[in-house]
Design a protein around this motif. Structure first.
Motif, PDB file in Angstrom:
ATOM      1  N   VAL A  16       0.796  -1.221   0.000  1.00 15.32           N
ATOM      2  CA  VAL A  16       0.000   0.000   0.000  1.00 15.32           C
ATOM      3  C   VAL A  16       0.827   1.269   0.000  1.00 15.32           C
ATOM      4  O   VAL A  16       0.693   2.103  -0.879  1.00 15.32           O
ATOM      5  N   VAL A  17       1.702   1.430   0.987  1.00 12.20           N
ATOM      6  CA  VAL A  17       2.536   2.632   0.988  1.00 12.20           C
ATOM      7  C   VAL A  17       4.000   2.300   1.194  1.00 12.20           C
ATOM      8  O   VAL A  17       4.783   3.162   1.589  1.00 12.20           O
ATOM      9  N   ALA A  18       4.385   1.063   0.897  1.00  9.83           N
ATOM     10  CA  ALA A  18       5.775   0.670   1.093  1.00  9.83           C
ATOM     11  C   ALA A  18       6.686   1.534   0.239  1.00  9.83           C
ATOM     12  O   ALA A  18       6.448   1.757  -0.923  1.00  9.83           O
ATOM     13  N   GLY A  19       7.740   2.009   0.859  1.00 11.80           N
ATOM     14  CA  GLY A  19       8.702   2.821   0.131  1.00 11.80           C
ATOM     15  C   GLY A  19       8.254   4.250  -0.085  1.00 11.80           C
ATOM     16  O   GLY A  19       8.969   5.027  -0.700  1.00 11.80           O
ATOM     17  N   ALA A  20       7.062   4.591   0.386  1.00 10.75           N
ATOM     18  CA  ALA A  20       6.572   5.959   0.176  1.00 10.75           C
ATOM     19  C   ALA A  20       5.893   6.456   1.445  1.00 10.75           C
ATOM     20  O   ALA A  20       4.828   7.044   1.413  1.00 10.75           O
ATOM     21  N   THR A  21       6.517   6.237   2.585  1.00  6.55           N
ATOM     22  CA  THR A  21       5.881   6.544   3.855  1.00  6.55           C
ATOM     23  C   THR A  21       5.709   8.035   4.084  1.00  6.55           C
ATOM     24  O   THR A  21       4.924   8.450   4.932  1.00  6.55           O
ATOM     25  N   ALA A  22       6.425   8.847   3.339  1.00 11.91           N
ATOM     26  CA  ALA A  22       6.295  10.289   3.527  1.00 11.91           C
ATOM     27  C   ALA A  22       5.126  10.870   2.762  1.00 11.91           C
ATOM     28  O   ALA A  22       4.779  12.037   2.921  1.00 11.91           O
ATOM     29  N   ALA A 183       4.826   8.272  -6.925  1.00 12.04           N
ATOM     30  CA  ALA A 183       4.977   9.115  -5.735  1.00 12.04           C
ATOM     31  C   ALA A 183       6.330   9.807  -5.701  1.00 12.04           C
ATOM     32  O   ALA A 183       6.421  11.017  -5.459  1.00 12.04           O
ATOM     33  N   ASN A 184       7.390   9.054  -5.961  1.00 10.18           N
ATOM     34  CA  ASN A 184       8.744   9.572  -5.759  1.00 10.18           C
ATOM     35  C   ASN A 184       9.258  10.421  -6.913  1.00 10.18           C
ATOM     36  O   ASN A 184       9.984  11.393  -6.702  1.00 10.18           O
ATOM     37  N   GLU A 185       8.901  10.074  -8.141  1.00  3.33           N
ATOM     38  CA  GLU A 185       9.414  10.800  -9.301  1.00  3.33           C
ATOM     39  C   GLU A 185       8.476  11.895  -9.793  1.00  3.33           C
ATOM     40  O   GLU A 185       8.935  12.925 -10.293  1.00  3.33           O
ATOM     41  N   PHE A 186       7.174  11.687  -9.662  1.00  3.81           N
ATOM     42  CA  PHE A 186       6.227  12.628 -10.256  1.00  3.81           C
ATOM     43  C   PHE A 186       5.325  13.305  -9.233  1.00  3.81           C
ATOM     44  O   PHE A 186       4.424  14.056  -9.591  1.00  3.81           O
ATOM     45  N   GLY A 187       5.554  13.053  -7.946  1.00  2.00           N
ATOM     46  CA  GLY A 187       4.825  13.757  -6.905  1.00  2.00           C
ATOM     47  C   GLY A 187       3.359  13.417  -6.800  1.00  2.00           C
ATOM     48  O   GLY A 187       2.553  14.240  -6.350  1.00  2.00           O
ATOM     49  N   VAL A 188       2.977  12.204  -7.172  1.00  3.01           N
ATOM     50  CA  VAL A 188       1.571  11.801  -7.044  1.00  3.01           C
ATOM     51  C   VAL A 188       1.282  11.550  -5.573  1.00  3.01           C
ATOM     52  O   VAL A 188       1.962  10.756  -4.916  1.00  3.01           O
TER      53      VAL A 188
END
Length: 223
Positions: A16-22, A183-188
């Motif tokens: 679900v949010v692995a690697g994108a906790t922020a 999430a990390n490259e395009f700010g979704v």
């Protein structure tokens, strides 16, 4: 059977949010359009474990990228109320193509996306359309996984194929990669999020609101 559903939900839940906790997810947020991303980078296809799912002509002058979650009510509303007009006016006429990217908020959305990915590529958008069209039905069941399995049966999956799909680590990791890249490259940060030739649009919009943005990127002879 309920034990099996719990095991499957636990398996897919790690994505679900692995690697994108922020990342803070706001399902109904709307930002003013106009933020420009690198159009070439965001539209780059087939660079991860799973190929981009594309609807429309490859050489269409406008590329519409959608990040969505199957459990997002705003995404379902867009697909039922706005998407048919965009498809009819722009995608079916060769003016635009749609790249659909998975951005699941929970294990249920992840399971639905895994099902669509396990189907033949030509049936992918059919599964997505059905799950959005019937979201209020299967999502509000006592066990939404049972609703997803019923859609799988209607789409030709045996129960064994359905179970095998939801423990397919390659599909799971591929969806996770798409989500983390978005999430990390395009700010979704929320769904739906769109990129129209690099212009980022956050939140569900009406056809009338999206039309001028699409038209702006069409060559004059095709308008």
């Amino acid at each position: 059977m309920k034990k099996n559903y719990l095991l499957l939900a636990a398996c897919v839940g790690a994505v679900v949010v692995a690697g994108a906790t922020a990342v803070v997810f706001a399902m109904s947020s709307q930002d003013a359009p106009g933020q420009q991303a690198d159009a070439d980078a965001v539209a780059l296809e087939e660079v991860g474990p799973l190929q981009d799912m594309i609807l429309g002509e490859a050489d269409a002058p406008v590329t519409i990228i959608e990040y969505a979650s199957l459990t997002c009510p705003h995404c379902a509303a867009f697909h039922k109320q706005v998407y048919p007009e965009i498809k009819s006016e722009y995608i079916d006429t060769g003016k635009a193509k749609l790249i659909f990217r998975e951005f699941p908020f929970d294990s249920i959305a992840t399971a639905g996306f895994m099902l669509a990915r396990c189907a033949e590529p030509k049936h992918y958008f059919g599964f997505i359309d059905v799950m959005f069209d019937r979201q209020s039905e299967w999502l509000n069941l006592g066990s939404p996984m049972e609703g997803i399995q019923e859609i799988a049966r209607q789409g030709g999956f045996s129960d064994e194929q359905f179970q095998a799909c939801l423990v397919d680590k390659d599909v799971l990791e591929g969806i996770r990669w798409i989500q983390e890249r978005g999430a990390n490259e395009f700010g979704v940060e929320s769904t739906p999020t769109f990129f129209i030739n690099g212009v980022k649009i956050t939140g569900a919009r009406s056809f009338e609101a999206l039309k001028p943005i699409i038209e702006e990127h069409l060559p004059e002879q095709t308008q």
